[in-house]
Scaffold this motif. Structure first.
Motif, PDB file in Angstrom:
ATOM      1  N   GLU A  81       0.838  -1.187   0.000  1.00  0.00           N
ATOM      2  CA  GLU A  81       0.000   0.000   0.000  1.00  0.00           C
ATOM      3  C   GLU A  81       0.877   1.243   0.000  1.00  0.00           C
ATOM      4  OE1 GLU A  81      -2.777  -0.052   3.200  1.00  0.00           O
ATOM      5  OE2 GLU A  81      -3.196  -2.173   2.983  1.00  0.00           O
ATOM      6  N   ASP A  82       0.276   2.375  -0.356  1.00  0.00           N
ATOM      7  CA  ASP A  82       1.020   3.621  -0.363  1.00  0.00           C
ATOM      8  C   ASP A  82       1.230   4.158   1.044  1.00  0.00           C
ATOM      9  OD1 ASP A  82       1.096   3.503  -3.068  1.00  0.00           O
ATOM     10  OD2 ASP A  82      -0.524   4.930  -3.411  1.00  0.00           O
ATOM     11  N   THR A  83       0.238   3.991   1.900  1.00  0.00           N
ATOM     12  CA  THR A  83       0.294   4.600   3.220  1.00  0.00           C
ATOM     13  C   THR A  83       0.806   3.604   4.243  1.00  0.00           C
ATOM     14  OG1 THR A  83      -1.517   6.078   2.683  1.00  0.00           O
ATOM     15  CG2 THR A  83      -1.034   5.760   5.006  1.00  0.00           C
ATOM     16  N   VAL A  84       1.827   3.992   4.982  1.00  0.00           N
ATOM     17  CA  VAL A  84       2.439   3.119   5.974  1.00  0.00           C
ATOM     18  C   VAL A  84       1.994   3.502   7.378  1.00  0.00           C
ATOM     19  CG1 VAL A  84       4.615   2.295   6.943  1.00  0.00           C
ATOM     20  CG2 VAL A  84       4.444   2.759   4.498  1.00  0.00           C
ATOM     21  N   PHE A  85       2.184   4.761   7.738  1.00  0.00           N
ATOM     22  CA  PHE A  85       1.896   5.219   9.091  1.00  0.00           C
ATOM     23  C   PHE A  85       0.900   6.371   9.067  1.00  0.00           C
ATOM     24  CE2 PHE A  85       6.204   3.533   9.188  1.00  0.00           C
ATOM     25  CZ  PHE A  85       6.128   2.667  10.264  1.00  0.00           C
ATOM     26  N   THR A  86       0.195   6.532  10.182  1.00  0.00           N
ATOM     27  CA  THR A  86      -0.609   7.726  10.391  1.00  0.00           C
ATOM     28  C   THR A  86       0.252   8.712  11.163  1.00  0.00           C
ATOM     29  OG1 THR A  86      -2.651   6.443  10.461  1.00  0.00           O
ATOM     30  CG2 THR A  86      -2.717   8.663  11.392  1.00  0.00           C
ATOM     31  N   LEU A  87       0.765   9.707  10.455  1.00  0.00           N
ATOM     32  CA  LEU A  87       1.639  10.686  11.094  1.00  0.00           C
ATOM     33  C   LEU A  87       0.790  11.744  11.772  1.00  0.00           C
ATOM     34  CD1 LEU A  87       4.317  11.122   8.280  1.00  0.00           C
ATOM     35  CD2 LEU A  87       4.307   9.515  10.183  1.00  0.00           C
TER      36      LEU A  87
ATOM     37  N   ARG B  97       8.499  19.996  -1.016  1.00  0.00           N
ATOM     38  CA  ARG B  97       9.746  20.467  -1.617  1.00  0.00           C
ATOM     39  C   ARG B  97      10.214  19.511  -2.716  1.00  0.00           C
ATOM     40  NH1 ARG B  97      13.938  24.056  -0.112  1.00  0.00           N
ATOM     41  NH2 ARG B  97      12.327  25.009   1.195  1.00  0.00           N
ATOM     42  N   ALA B  98      10.031  18.213  -2.498  1.00  0.00           N
ATOM     43  CA  ALA B  98      10.419  17.239  -3.520  1.00  0.00           C
ATOM     44  C   ALA B  98       9.638  17.466  -4.811  1.00  0.00           C
ATOM     45  CB  ALA B  98      10.190  15.819  -3.004  1.00  0.00           C
ATOM     46  N   SER B  99       8.348  17.787  -4.690  1.00  0.00           N
ATOM     47  CA  SER B  99       7.527  18.003  -5.891  1.00  0.00           C
ATOM     48  C   SER B  99       7.981  19.231  -6.670  1.00  0.00           C
ATOM     49  CB  SER B  99       6.053  18.152  -5.493  1.00  0.00           C
ATOM     50  OG  SER B  99       5.843  19.358  -4.774  1.00  0.00           O
TER      51      SER B  99
ATOM     52  N   ILE C 268       8.488   8.726   9.894  1.00  0.00           N
ATOM     53  CA  ILE C 268       8.455   9.758   8.843  1.00  0.00           C
ATOM     54  C   ILE C 268       9.212   9.269   7.618  1.00  0.00           C
ATOM     55  CG2 ILE C 268       9.173  12.098   8.222  1.00  0.00           C
ATOM     56  CD1 ILE C 268       8.908  12.840  11.187  1.00  0.00           C
ATOM     57  N   GLY C 269      10.415   8.722   7.843  1.00  0.00           N
ATOM     58  CA  GLY C 269      11.229   8.278   6.719  1.00  0.00           C
ATOM     59  C   GLY C 269      10.559   7.201   5.891  1.00  0.00           C
ATOM     60  N   LEU C 270       9.983   6.206   6.547  1.00  0.00           N
ATOM     61  CA  LEU C 270       9.335   5.112   5.824  1.00  0.00           C
ATOM     62  C   LEU C 270       8.064   5.575   5.128  1.00  0.00           C
ATOM     63  CD1 LEU C 270       9.927   2.385   8.531  1.00  0.00           C
ATOM     64  CD2 LEU C 270      10.979   2.449   6.255  1.00  0.00           C
ATOM     65  N   GLN C 271       7.360   6.546   5.736  1.00  0.00           N
ATOM     66  CA  GLN C 271       6.149   7.065   5.109  1.00  0.00           C
ATOM     67  C   GLN C 271       6.476   7.855   3.840  1.00  0.00           C
ATOM     68  OE1 GLN C 271       3.012   6.487   5.772  1.00  0.00           O
ATOM     69  NE2 GLN C 271       2.271   7.812   4.134  1.00  0.00           N
ATOM     70  N   ILE C 272       7.470   8.752   3.913  1.00  0.00           N
ATOM     71  CA  ILE C 272       7.789   9.546   2.709  1.00  0.00           C
ATOM     72  C   ILE C 272       8.394   8.652   1.628  1.00  0.00           C
ATOM     73  CG2 ILE C 272       8.033  11.705   3.993  1.00  0.00           C
ATOM     74  CD1 ILE C 272      11.047  11.459   3.764  1.00  0.00           C
TER      75      ILE C 272
ATOM     76  N   LEU D  56       6.735   8.754  -2.015  1.00  0.00           N
ATOM     77  CA  LEU D  56       7.559   9.146  -3.158  1.00  0.00           C
ATOM     78  C   LEU D  56       7.625   8.032  -4.198  1.00  0.00           C
ATOM     79  CD1 LEU D  56      10.416  10.912  -1.179  1.00  0.00           C
ATOM     80  CD2 LEU D  56       8.907  12.023  -2.841  1.00  0.00           C
ATOM     81  N   GLU D  57       7.720   6.782  -3.732  1.00  0.00           N
ATOM     82  CA  GLU D  57       7.732   5.656  -4.670  1.00  0.00           C
ATOM     83  C   GLU D  57       6.410   5.562  -5.414  1.00  0.00           C
ATOM     84  OE1 GLU D  57      10.847   2.522  -2.573  1.00  0.00           O
ATOM     85  OE2 GLU D  57       8.732   2.497  -1.999  1.00  0.00           O
ATOM     86  N   ALA D  58       5.312   5.844  -4.734  1.00  0.00           N
ATOM     87  CA  ALA D  58       4.005   5.808  -5.387  1.00  0.00           C
ATOM     88  C   ALA D  58       3.901   6.866  -6.486  1.00  0.00           C
ATOM     89  CB  ALA D  58       2.897   6.017  -4.355  1.00  0.00           C
ATOM     90  N   GLU D  59       4.700   7.939  -6.362  1.00  0.00           N
ATOM     91  CA  GLU D  59       4.718   8.982  -7.389  1.00  0.00           C
ATOM     92  C   GLU D  59       5.681   8.661  -8.526  1.00  0.00           C
ATOM     93  OE1 GLU D  59       5.811  12.518  -5.342  1.00  0.00           O
ATOM     94  OE2 GLU D  59       3.971  12.612  -4.145  1.00  0.00           O
ATOM     95  N   GLY D  60       6.381   7.515  -8.431  1.00  0.00           N
ATOM     96  CA  GLY D  60       7.309   7.122  -9.484  1.00  0.00           C
ATOM     97  C   GLY D  60       8.731   7.590  -9.265  1.00  0.00           C
TER      98      GLY D  60
END
Length: 704
Positions: A239-245, A259-261, A294-298, A302-306
């Motif tokens: 799935e795209d979502t890992v954690f509820t931040l 910022r990445a976008s 945070i790291g695992l969620q982003i 980001l992977e889901a965005e390609g």
């Protein structure tokens, strides 16, 4: 955010030991950055205690009292001071068994006069001036608690509120109870005249039993009972979502993604003129502040965005647990997790994003005794990481460096950003998500070990985290094993104070190196493969079900957590004359067996004890190692020192182990808190963006 969570009867016990108000004051100072006022302290000492006594008198002493609680999950993002509710009473409703919550304003007012003729919304309090009717505050709290963003959203609940004025009579505060006073389920007022009515209403609001499970549900919705990291990763695999931040976590993740976008090209539409700007994010925070979440969620988003993303770490234990248990059979997923030393040659093309977790473990150079000379790193390791990607994220805690050649620090990253002309964005994290959300426990550990420089104080049970001291290694093991048998996750860890023998013979037998009197146990396997009796390799010792038979150390525990953790302090750190004394040990060879044994008690860590490490650095590294070990538990830590004098000191600091059965054994935990750990996923890659099946194969390898 909350200052204390205890059942009413336990709060009274704590108060009788004169430890409640000092504990609340210390927590207030931590959160608010200033000392609690005399008014606040008086409210705790008088009104809070009086309310607890009324609950006990009403036969509702089990009702949980959450003191000074933030009104919403995202309260830290609100401008100005956070809204703190004086007391949240939590239990089960006697009808329907849903949650029952009462929001309470404690007021020590003894007299109130009217300010406006037509309404009682504003009143005059002698000595305090014009004040709002307490119901107006309670209305805000009620709306926040029951809103779509509030902790009661999605639950079956009954919620109300009241002002508690035990010093007043109806006549002395008539404007608060007159017919023109504000109304609503949150607008009740109880004076001393209405004590019998209050106790009757408390019995109508709360069942006599079951409050602990209700409080557990609320704590989970407040973000204080998080799903363990590995469980969350397994549950979300595919799935795209890992954690509820939450709170600051969510803010940091959103800023990085935003910022990445803006910096990175659109994978579908490459820019004609590439954006050459470099960005470095530096996220700092202590153990359990949610850096890895945070790291695992982003990474997932980001992977889901390609985007091309890799997640690097200096910890074999952390990477091994992720690769072997979350990425089991999924080669593509496993290969996205790597080590800092794997970027001597930068990838071509560069990565879009490189996430560097546990950046305090960065080395000066990437070297390995098995590498050829041309394979060794020639530039600072931090530079290799920056060369590997356009956007780099560092997660760092300077209090967790445990080896002398670990150089990761805020200053190191700042210097590298200047050399590269990169835009450096820094974020501090403070909210605590490990150790049951008890930052009081984290601060107690840091003070006890001398990491923070604060004067250590006696541990005060806060209803979130438990700590006790065992009299022997046998007792420590019995506690840890009994919890593991009951269903909790549990491990034993120790300071590096005994030799560490590699597996022996063809059968790969583990030698019982950790020897305390007649109690002998092996370290976790010094091996990359399974050993005798299915002892797991070191990189998955922390999560394999057979890992309980061995003792772990800081290098195999860092970055991970269990429900219960038994921590053995060795002779490398002992208490003498009111201060900590740090010792380097020596080994000897046993003439009969040829095996190494302890000759001089103390640290035998080959990376820490050499004479090239000065005394000040040696003491710092030993303190940091025990700080890491003592913060691996999410519910309870059991301490044991091999040194008699140190054990006496620890017992004085910890005090009595129990208050009214609050020791969070699996048996004592409410049903809702008994969450078993998930099995390792089935072999084979799963398509991203698909939810995994709820069922599990009974033959799958279990975590713990």
């Amino acid at each position: 955010m909350l200052l204390l969570k205890l059942a009413a009867q336990d709060l009274l016990t704590l108060n009788s030991r004169r430890r409640m108000v000092p504990h609340l004051a210390a927590r207030w100072r931590h959160f608010r950055g200033a000392d609690a006022s005399l008014t606040e302290r008086s409210a705790w000492a008088e009104s809070l205690v009086s309310l607890a006594e009324d609950l006990v008198a009403a036969d509702r002493g089990n009702v949980e009292m959450i003191v000074e609680c933030a009104a919403t999950l995202d309260e830290t993002d609100r401008p100005g001071e956070p809204r703190l509710i004086d007391v949240v009473l939590v239990g089960h409703h006697p009808e329907g068994r849903g949650l029952s919550v009462q929001l309470v304003e404690l007021k020590r007012w003894s007299m109130v006069t009217r300010v406006e003729r037509a309404t009682a919304e504003l009143v005059h309090v002698p000595g305090l001036g014009t004040k709002k009717h307490p119901a107006l505050q309670l209305r805000e709290y009620y709306q926040a608690f029951t809103s779509d963003r509030g902790p009661l959203h999605g639950l079956e609940f009954a919620c109300g509120g009241f002002a508690y004025l035990h010093n007043a009579t109806d006549d002395s505060v008539r404007p608060l109870v007159d017919v023109d006073a504000p109304t609503g389920v949150y607008a009740h007022v109880y004076t001393n005249d209405r004590r019998e009515q209050l106790m009757s209403d408390l019995r109508e609001h709360f069942a006599a039993e079951g409050a602990a499970s209700a409080a557990e549900i609320l704590l989970r919705n407040l973000g204080l009972r998080n799903t363990p990291l590995l469980d969350a990763m397994i549950r979300s695999r595919g799935e795209d979502t890992v954690f509820t931040l939450r709170g600051r976590q969510k803010t940091v993740a959103d800023h990085i993604l935003d910022r990445a976008s803006k910096i990175l090209p659109d994978p579908q539409r490459p820019a004609l003129i590439p954006d050459e700007r470099r960005v470095i994010f530096l996220v700092t925070g202590g153990a359990g502040t949610g850096k890895s979440a945070i790291g695992l969620q982003i990474k997932a988003e980001l992977e889901a965005e390609g985007r091309i993303v890799k997640y690097a770490s200096g910890s074999r234990a952390f990477n091994g647990a992720i690769q072997e248990h979350v990425g089991y059979g999924d080669r593509e997923f496993r290969e996205t997790f790597t080590y800092f030393s794997n970027f001597v040659t930068p990838p071509d093309p560069p990565l879009d994003v490189l996430i560097c977790d546990e950046a305090h473990r960065l080395r000066e150079r990437s070297t390995n005794r098995f590498w050829k000379p041309e394979q060794q790193g020639t530039k600072p390791q931090v530079d290799e990481l920056l060369d590997a990607s356009r956007l780099t994220v560092f997660f760092l805690d300077e209090g967790q460096s445990v080896r002398p050649h670990e150089v990761g620090s805020v200053g190191l990253v700042e210097d590298a950003a200047r050399r590269y002309g990169a835009d450096l964005v820094q974020y501090p994290l403070r909210e605590q998500f490990r150790c049951g959300g008890s930052d009081a426990y984290i601060r107690w550990v840091r003070a006890m070990l001398g990491v923070s420089g604060e004067e250590p104080e006696r541990w005060t049970p806060d209803g979130l985290m438990h700590v006790e001291v065992a009299d022997s290694p046998e007792e420590l093991e019995q506690i840890v094993r009994s919890e593991a048998r009951a269903g909790a996750s549990a491990r034993m860890v120790a300071g590096y104070c005994w030799p560490w023998t590699k597996p022996l013979g063809k059968e790969r037998r583990l030698e019982a190196d950790v020897r305390i009197g007649d109690w002998h146990r092996p370290w976790n396997a010094y091996s990359d493969s399974f050993c005798e009796n299915e002892a797991p390799p070191s990189k998955i010792w922390s999560v394999h079900e057979n890992g309980l038979d061995q003792i772990g150390c800081v290098y195999t525990a860092q970055g991970l957590e269990w429900d219960w953790c038994g921590v053995i302090m060795g002779e490398d750190m002992v208490r003498r004359d009111g201060r900590w004394l740090f010792r380097r040990g020596k080994e000897r060879e046993d003439k009969e067996t040829g095996l190494k044994r302890v000759a001089v008690p103390g640290s035998l860590d080959p990376k820490v004890k050499p004479g090239s490490v000065d005394d000040q650095q040696f003491a710092r590294l030993v303190r940091h190692a025990y700080h890491v070990l003592a913060t691996r538990a999410s519910r309870a830590t059991v301490l044991y020192s091999t040194d008699d004098e140190t054990r006496v000191y620890l017992k004085e600091l910890v005090g009595e182990a129990q208050i009214h059965g609050l020791r969070p054994t699996w048996e004592n935990l409410p049903e809702v808190a008994r969450v078993p750990h998930l099995p390792r996923p089935r072999r084979g890659r799963r398509p991203r963006n698909r939810r995994q099946d709820k069922g599990s194969d009974p033959n799958e390898l279990r975590l713990f």
